[in-house]
Scaffold this active site. Structure first.
Site, PDB file in Angstrom:
ATOM      1  CE  LYS A   1      -6.289   2.238 -25.403  1.00 37.98           C
ATOM      2  NZ  LYS A   1      -7.388   3.225 -25.534  1.00 37.98           N
TER       3      LYS A   1
ATOM      4  CE1 TYR B   1      -4.298   0.772  -0.301  1.00 38.15           C
ATOM      5  CE2 TYR B   1      -4.442  -1.346   0.815  1.00 38.15           C
ATOM      6  CZ  TYR B   1      -5.034  -0.346   0.064  1.00 38.15           C
ATOM      7  OH  TYR B   1      -6.332  -0.473  -0.334  1.00 38.15           O
TER       8      TYR B   1
ATOM      9  CB  THR C   1      -3.831   3.981 -22.168  1.00 38.60           C
ATOM     10  OG1 THR C   1      -3.325   3.927 -23.507  1.00 38.60           O
ATOM     11  CG2 THR C   1      -5.319   4.310 -22.193  1.00 38.60           C
TER      12      THR C   1
ATOM     13  CD  GLU D   1      -4.794   4.923   0.590  1.00 38.05           C
ATOM     14  OE1 GLU D   1      -4.757   5.562   1.651  1.00 38.05           O
ATOM     15  OE2 GLU D   1      -5.756   4.206   0.253  1.00 38.05           O
TER      16      GLU D   1
ATOM     17  NE  ARG E   1      -5.204  -4.346 -20.234  1.00 36.26           N
ATOM     18  CZ  ARG E   1      -5.594  -3.922 -21.446  1.00 36.26           C
ATOM     19  NH1 ARG E   1      -6.478  -2.964 -21.570  1.00 36.26           N
ATOM     20  NH2 ARG E   1      -5.128  -4.491 -22.529  1.00 36.26           N
TER      21      ARG E   1
ATOM     22  CG  ASP F   1      -7.624  10.485 -23.904  1.00 34.11           C
ATOM     23  OD1 ASP F   1      -6.586   9.808 -23.893  1.00 34.11           O
ATOM     24  OD2 ASP F   1      -8.754  10.031 -23.621  1.00 34.11           O
TER      25      ASP F   1
HETATM   26  C1  PLP Z   1      -8.420   3.539 -24.730  1.00 33.92           C
HETATM   27  C2  PLP Z   1      -8.806   4.932 -24.494  1.00 33.92           C
HETATM   28  C3  PLP Z   1      -9.168   5.384 -23.213  1.00 33.92           C
HETATM   29  C4  PLP Z   1      -9.460   4.460 -22.052  1.00 33.92           C
HETATM   30  O1  PLP Z   1      -8.447   3.699 -21.595  1.00 33.92           O
HETATM   31  P1  PLP Z   1      -8.783   2.481 -20.594  1.00 33.92           P
HETATM   32  O2  PLP Z   1      -7.443   2.135 -20.051  1.00 33.92           O
HETATM   33  O3  PLP Z   1      -9.429   1.422 -21.399  1.00 33.92           O
HETATM   34  O4  PLP Z   1      -9.674   3.021 -19.527  1.00 33.92           O
HETATM   35  C5  PLP Z   1      -9.405   6.730 -23.047  1.00 33.92           C
HETATM   36  N1  PLP Z   1      -9.306   7.593 -24.069  1.00 33.92           N
HETATM   37  C6  PLP Z   1      -8.984   7.196 -25.317  1.00 33.92           C
HETATM   38  C7  PLP Z   1      -8.900   8.206 -26.409  1.00 33.92           C
HETATM   39  C8  PLP Z   1      -8.753   5.849 -25.577  1.00 33.92           C
HETATM   40  O5  PLP Z   1      -8.477   5.454 -26.822  1.00 33.92           O
END
Ligand code: PLP
Length: 432
Positions: free
Chosen positions: A226, A51, A223, A53, A232, A197
């Site tokens: 990807k 933990y 993220t 936090e 993840r 994002d």
């Molecule tokens: C994949 C994605 C997310 C979400 O990611 P998770 O890890 O699945 O919650 C948010 N914004 C965009 C643009 C994405 O492609």
């Protein structure tokens, strides 16, 4: 995984089956990738027991001296990758990173202007079924019908009309790059925060193959799993000058705070409890990999494969949204081929070609059916496939799409898919 096999063969066998599935299919889902064994080892480590936090040096728990160093390593490496002034590596996922952005910059009912889901946007950018659309007043911009691309004049007009408090950029299915400077000018004109994002394109941005949003956006979320090819998870970043241009934060409780401090508190305690230290260690490892020269070559190959595949589809009279791609994915509008996204996904799946059905701009079908499929190159590029293989995959996909009911065709394609998979075994790749 000897222990797991002995103790819980039920779970072990299912993991083995999933590993076989990954090994024996062509993974073309644009948001997926394969991490290195080093990243997996960090994720499977003793750090899951801890933990922690709070932030390094400011924890609510004892015993954090090693996890502090690990989290600092992750933060420092991410800062180098993106030329960032501040990062938070604790978000459990892209969606929770985005939740912290909303909590920091908007109050319930405030207006957000984001990319329409059916034009490539993400659920967390204001969809009515997501907390973002439920809590905030979400308005949308879309791509231009003729070109399939964003038109900055259309976006400016919309922004002037609705006066959003925040404008979001970023997509899950947009095959082109963004003009961040133009977005920032619009945000400044209407007095809005600008949030990017980069969940999908983080790896391509880290290697400078796509524009870096950090100098223009007030905050960037992503993220890590990807194109960035880490575990993840999620992350938040602020660029070198963004904090200055944001101005001062109206003090809620006396002391004037920086936006970065507010974002830290929006992650914890705002939206999360304890951070996943094993995942943060894996992020540090992945960022270390991303700083190697090999990673630049990998990302170059991702784009080169994407362009090669798109060119082959165009030769076979496929309709690609925006006419092609500048990044790791393409969006195929299947309407001229007389098959829905759902049926194409299903038929391709039977040949062990994994893609996802996807809405195309101005789609006349529901999200459960759709008119398109989204195809990405990051995962199979990690396995070592090059231009020639990706051109061949486009041909194999065409065989399935034009003969979805013919078992003999599907089974021939599946044989060739398996042959290709054998030539590029999973986890025989990347040595960085
Ligand atoms: C994949 C994605 C997310 C979400 O990611 P998770 O890890 O699945 O919650 C948010 N914004 C965009 C643009 C994405 O492609």
């Amino acid at each position: 995984m000897k222990r797991l096999k002995e103790q819980d063969p039920e779970v072990f066998n299912l993991i083995e089956k999933e590993t076989d599935r990954q090994n024996n299919g062509l993974e073309l889902i644009a948001s997926e990738n394969f991490v290195t064994k080093a990243v997996m080892e960090a994720m499977g480590s003793t750090l899951t027991n801890k933990y922690a936090e709070g932030l390094p040096g400011k924890r609510y728990y004892g015993g954090c001296k090693y996890v502090d160093i690990i989290e600092d390593l992750a933060r420092d490496r991410a800062k180098i990758l993106y030329n960032a002034d501040w990062v938070n590596v604790q978000p459990h996922s892209g969606a929770t990173a985005n939740a912290a952005v909303y909590l920091t910059f908007l109050k319930p009912g405030d207006t957000l202007l984001g990319l329409d889901l059916s034009h490539g946007g993400h659920l967390t950018h204001g969809s009515p079924v997501n907390f973002s659309g439920i809590t905030y007043n979400a308005e949308f911009y879309g791509v231009e019908k003729e070109t399939g691309r964003l038109d900055m004049n259309m976006i400016r007009d919309k922004a002037k009309k609705i006066k959003p408090k925040m404008i979001s950029i970023g997509a899950s299915a947009y095959p082109r790059d963004f003009d961040y400077e133009a977005f920032r000018n619009i945000a400044d004109e209407v007095g809005a925060f600008l949030w990017m994002d980069m969940a999908h394109t983080a790896g391509l941005i880290a290697t400078k193959l796509l524009n870096n949003p950090l100098p223009y956006a007030h905050v960037v979320s992503t993220t890590t799993h990807k194109t960035l090819r880490g575990p993840r998870g999620g992350m938040l970043l602020i660029g070198r000058d963004s904090e200055n241009t944001l101005g001062k934060v109206a003090p809620k409780s006396g002391r004037v705070k920086n936006w970065s401090e507010l974002l830290d508190s929006a992650v914890f305690p705002g939206t999360q409890g304890g951070p996943l230290m094993h995942v943060i260690a894996a992020k540090a490892v992945a960022f270390g990999e991303a700083l190697q020269k090999d990673f630049v070559r990998y990302q170059e190959q991702v784009i080169s494969n994407s362009k090669a595949m798109a060119a082959r589809f165009l030769e076979m009279d496929y309709d690609l949204v925006s006419g092609g791609t500048d990044n790791h994915l393409m969006l195929v509008d299947l309407r001229n081929k007389g098959i829905t996204g759902k049926d194409a996904e299903e038929a391709l799946g039977r040949a062990d070609l994994t893609v996802n059905k996807n809405m195309v701009p101005f789609d006349d079908k529901s999200p459960f059916v759709t008119s398109g499929i989204r195809i990405g190159t990051p995962a199979m590029t990690t396995r070592g496939l090059g231009n020639e293989e990706f051109r061949r995959i486009a041909e194999l996909m065409d065989l399935v799409i034009t003969n979805p009911g013919q078992e003999s065709v599907i089974s021939k394609v599946r044989d060739e898919v398996h042959e290709m998979c054998e030539r590029y075994p999973l986890y025989d790749f990347v040595t960085v």
